[in-house]
Write a protein that holds these residues in place. Structure first.
Motif, PDB file in Angstrom:
ATOM      1  N   GLY A   1     -81.313  16.572  55.160  1.00 13.37           N
ATOM      2  CA  GLY A   1     -80.755  15.699  56.187  1.00 13.37           C
ATOM      3  C   GLY A   1     -81.607  15.476  57.538  1.00 13.37           C
ATOM      4  O   GLY A   1     -82.371  16.318  57.734  1.00 13.37           O
ATOM      5  N   LYS A   2     -81.551  14.139  57.653  1.00 11.67           N
ATOM      6  CA  LYS A   2     -82.353  13.428  58.685  1.00 11.67           C
ATOM      7  C   LYS A   2     -81.812  13.004  60.177  1.00 11.67           C
ATOM      8  O   LYS A   2     -82.029  13.241  61.368  1.00 11.67           O
ATOM      9  N   ALA A   3     -80.500  12.505  59.627  1.00 10.14           N
ATOM     10  CA  ALA A   3     -79.337  12.016  60.958  1.00 10.14           C
ATOM     11  C   ALA A   3     -78.531  11.789  59.923  1.00 10.14           C
ATOM     12  O   ALA A   3     -78.082  11.944  58.717  1.00 10.14           O
ATOM     13  N   PRO A   4     -77.125  11.466  60.866  1.00 10.54           N
ATOM     14  CA  PRO A   4     -75.990  11.233  60.180  1.00 10.54           C
ATOM     15  C   PRO A   4     -75.967  10.051  59.076  1.00 10.54           C
ATOM     16  O   PRO A   4     -76.696   8.840  59.553  1.00 10.54           O
ATOM     17  N   GLY A   5     -75.845  10.507  57.807  1.00 13.46           N
ATOM     18  CA  GLY A   5     -75.871   9.408  56.783  1.00 13.46           C
ATOM     19  C   GLY A   5     -77.183   9.308  56.314  1.00 13.46           C
ATOM     20  O   GLY A   5     -77.255   8.239  55.354  1.00 13.46           O
ATOM     21  N   ARG A   6     -78.150   9.744  56.556  1.00 17.33           N
ATOM     22  CA  ARG A   6     -79.482   9.621  56.415  1.00 17.33           C
ATOM     23  C   ARG A   6     -80.272  10.859  55.926  1.00 17.33           C
ATOM     24  O   ARG A   6     -79.978  11.948  56.561  1.00 17.33           O
TER      25      ARG A   6
ATOM     26  N   CYS B   1     -81.499  26.117  53.659  1.00 18.78           N
ATOM     27  CA  CYS B   1     -80.444  27.102  52.833  1.00 18.78           C
ATOM     28  C   CYS B   1     -80.061  26.575  51.704  1.00 18.78           C
ATOM     29  O   CYS B   1     -79.447  27.428  50.788  1.00 18.78           O
ATOM     30  N   GLY B   2     -80.029  25.291  51.376  1.00 15.79           N
ATOM     31  CA  GLY B   2     -79.510  24.828  50.050  1.00 15.79           C
ATOM     32  C   GLY B   2     -80.744  24.887  48.833  1.00 15.79           C
ATOM     33  O   GLY B   2     -80.495  24.474  47.760  1.00 15.79           O
ATOM     34  N   ARG B   3     -81.630  25.200  49.616  1.00 19.24           N
ATOM     35  CA  ARG B   3     -82.932  25.288  48.449  1.00 19.24           C
ATOM     36  C   ARG B   3     -83.192  23.971  47.884  1.00 19.24           C
ATOM     37  O   ARG B   3     -83.522  23.940  46.554  1.00 19.24           O
TER      38      ARG B   3
ATOM     39  N   ILE C   1     -81.614  18.982  38.507  1.00 16.75           N
ATOM     40  CA  ILE C   1     -81.373  19.882  39.330  1.00 16.75           C
ATOM     41  C   ILE C   1     -81.253  19.227  40.827  1.00 16.75           C
ATOM     42  O   ILE C   1     -82.448  18.677  41.038  1.00 16.75           O
ATOM     43  N   PHE C   2     -80.246  19.057  41.233  1.00 14.70           N
ATOM     44  CA  PHE C   2     -80.034  18.216  42.596  1.00 14.70           C
ATOM     45  C   PHE C   2     -79.540  19.286  43.513  1.00 14.70           C
ATOM     46  O   PHE C   2     -78.574  19.979  43.570  1.00 14.70           O
ATOM     47  N   ARG C   3     -80.102  19.031  44.935  1.00 14.19           N
ATOM     48  CA  ARG C   3     -79.741  19.799  45.861  1.00 14.19           C
ATOM     49  C   ARG C   3     -79.689  19.185  47.316  1.00 14.19           C
ATOM     50  O   ARG C   3     -80.580  18.393  47.643  1.00 14.19           O
ATOM     51  N   VAL C   4     -79.008  19.412  48.082  1.00 15.06           N
ATOM     52  CA  VAL C   4     -78.768  18.827  49.359  1.00 15.06           C
ATOM     53  C   VAL C   4     -78.739  19.881  50.474  1.00 15.06           C
ATOM     54  O   VAL C   4     -78.002  20.872  50.402  1.00 15.06           O
ATOM     55  N   THR C   5     -79.453  19.459  51.606  1.00 14.07           N
ATOM     56  CA  THR C   5     -79.380  20.345  52.960  1.00 14.07           C
ATOM     57  C   THR C   5     -79.296  19.428  53.874  1.00 14.07           C
ATOM     58  O   THR C   5     -79.752  18.483  54.040  1.00 14.07           O
TER      59      THR C   5
END
Length: 563
Positions: free
Chosen positions: A487-492, A475-477, A465-469
């Motif tokens: 997300g922390k910064a563009p591309g990071r 919002c993406g849980r 179970i893989f998720r990205v916010t």
């Protein structure tokens, strides 16, 4: 707390004339495509967020133009059920009156329009109203769209649970006539507005509610403030276990914020459902933090005043006593794809919609396909909290016609892996103003990379179970995933590990502020160990805990940030 300065949102709500503000006048302002002053926030209570296309923001600035302001609308759709007739209406509006032409299925079990310009906003609300849909209280400091397990098998039990989701939604809605007056040209009455449940300044923060039918935790109960876990006896709904105080949002660098699992308060019979829902909401209304919005959610109220104090107040207000919780078990939370037989003799087809984005893609005209199905389908569509769609209630005689259309338009694709089906992302860039990194646009290619890692180590029959916010707002849980990227910064991103398949454990940060290449290297190494060392049937999240790779989060308030 009363002696401290209240959050400015409290002033805004108190001065809004029960959410009207000056939105009507603002709609006539043609000098800007956006909303001015307090109205920027007030439109959220009407189901909208002001956004702009961040991909072209710098270009427009160079041209001395304001950002390309538009709104995103989230519809109110308790339980996610929509008729084919309604679908055709929203399809037409998306095609003709949005910048992107798409319909987006969301993790809140509803649909969103993105890219609606100011001139089309009122038309949008009136179009939805004409087919029986609104966007009341899908954003802002109110109880939002009520989720319900998308269960196409146990049709009678699902119908009962769905009916309760609708009743809870209606019971907790704002009573102000602001939506009717502003968007539907309703008559202004002389009688004053009253908000007996939400109060004149509404809730301290957003509030989310679900109804879930075990063993599927497809609504992720631990991401929500209030959850009703269906308890059945001989396939008949008899009551609910009530779980309170879940939530996933946090703020980077602020250890006073953290994700939290919901606490089980106990069992109630069906007759107490609305009273308990109201009591939990009013207790949070009166006890919640109205000074610091970052700590205003129900989860922080429980931690601050104590679970037993909060629970006792709910019992007092509802006039009930919680009984001991009835036993139940979650065994999974994904959707069941393909055709499923319902106990009602009808067929149900669950379609995988990557990122919930319904649009005509090259070789996959998904939007056209669903339009054609809606023209002939006699049942309903059910949106899931995992961004997918069920064509429900298909008579056996119509199954072949529906399947032919789905296959012809790429809505059925047997090549989609289990890993892709168990991956999810929020919208993020270019439309979300809070996004710090890509999510929706990042997910497809990165899942392909994970598929390659699974193949390399001989575990393609399994999935994670893989998720990205794109930011830490949840919002993406991702904070209920086995592998969650925040997300922390563009591309990071921050890499979190250790959730489980059932959605009952919060993952812990493994590494901070790393690139996608570094993340993939870590996943490669960890999956290699999982493939070699796992016990029979052991999920990835359980393995990394048992192997000592990451410590489990037991009590978020005290150990989420522990090293």
């Amino acid at each position: 707390m009363s002696e401290q300065k209240l959050s400015d949102n409290e002033r805004l709500k108190g001065q809004s004339n029960f959410l009207r503000g000056t939105i009507t006048q603002d709609l006539q302002d043609e000098l800007t495509g956006g909303f001015n002053g307090d109205n920027f926030m007030l439109i959220r209570f009407h189901g909208m967020y002001q956004q702009d296309d961040r991909d072209i923001r710098n270009e427009r600035t160079a041209q001395k133009l304001e950002p390309l302001h538009n709104v995103m609308l989230r519809a109110r759709l308790p339980g996610g059920i929509i008729t084919p007739k309604q679908w055709l209406v929203i399809d037409k509006f998306a095609e003709e009156s949005t910048m992107y032409g798409s319909i987006r299925l969301t993790t809140r079990q509803t649909f969103q329009f993105h890219g609606v310009l100011k001139r089309d906003i009122k038309h949008m609300h009136q179009t939805l109203n004409s087919t029986g849909i609104d966007s009341i209280a899908t954003a802002g400091d109110v109880n939002r769209n009520v989720l319900c397990t998308s269960n196409p098998v146990e049709s009678e039990l699902h119908q009962e649970a769905y009916d309760w989701a609708k009743k809870i939604s209606e019971h907790l809605l704002p009573k102000t006539r602001a939506y009717l007056e502003v968007w539907l040209d309703g008559e202004r009455l002389d009688t004053p507005d009253q908000e007996p449940i939400l109060g004149s300044t509404y809730l301290p923060r957003k509030f989310k509610t679900t109804v879930v039918i075990p063993p599927q935790n497809d609504v992720d109960v631990h991401a929500n403030d209030l959850n009703f876990v269906a308890i059945a006896d001989n396939s008949k709904l008899v009551g609910f276990n009530v779980l309170v105080g879940g939530g996933l949002a946090m703020t980077h660098g602020d250890t006073a914020t953290y994700p939290r699992k919901a606490t089980d308060f106990g069992f109630i019979p069906l007759s107490h459902t609305l009273a308990v829902a109201e009591a939990v909401v009013t207790t949070q209304r009166d006890m919640g933090n109205r000074v610091e919005r970052k700590n205003a959610k129900t989860k922080y109220t429980l931690e601050r005043v104590g679970v037993e104090v909060f629970k006792a107040e709910v019992e007092k207000r509802a006039g009930i006593q919680f009984a001991e919780s009835r036993p139940y078990e979650f065994t999974g939370r994904g959707d069941r794809f393909g055709w499923v037989d319902g106990i009602d003799g009808k067929q149900h087809l669950t379609l995988f919609i990557e990122n919930g984005r319904i649009l005509d893609f090259p070789g996959k005209p998904l939007k056209t396909g669903l339009r054609e199905i809606a023209k002939i389908h006699k049942g309903d569509f059910r949106l899931t909290a995992n961004q997918n769609l069920i064509i429900a209630g298909v008579p056996k005689k119509d199954k072949a016609k529906i399947e032919k259309l789905a296959l012809a338009h790429g809505l059925i694709d047997d090549s989609v892996s289990e890993q892709r089906k168990n991956s999810m992302a929020c919208v993020a860039l270019p439309t979300c103003p809070l996004a710090m990194a890509e999510a929706e646009r990042f997910l497809p290619e990165f899942v392909t990379e994970i598929e390659g890692v699974l193949a390399k180590h001989g575990v393609t029959d399994d999935s994670i179970i893989f998720r990205v916010t794109g930011c830490p707002n949840g919002c993406g849980r991702a904070m209920l995933a086995e592998i969650g990227l925040v997300g922390k910064a563009p591309g990071r991103y921050n890499l979190h590990l250790g959730g489980n398949r059932e959605g009952t454990r919060i993952p812990r940060m493994y590494k901070e502020n790393i690139t996608d290449r570094q993340i993939l290297e870590d996943i490669d190494a960890l999956v290699g160990r999982w493939a070699q060392e796992r016990e029979a049937g052991e999920g990835f999240g359980d393995f990394v805990i048992r192997a000592g790779i990451i410590a489990p989060v037991v009590d978020s308030a005290r150990d989420f940030y522990a090293v």
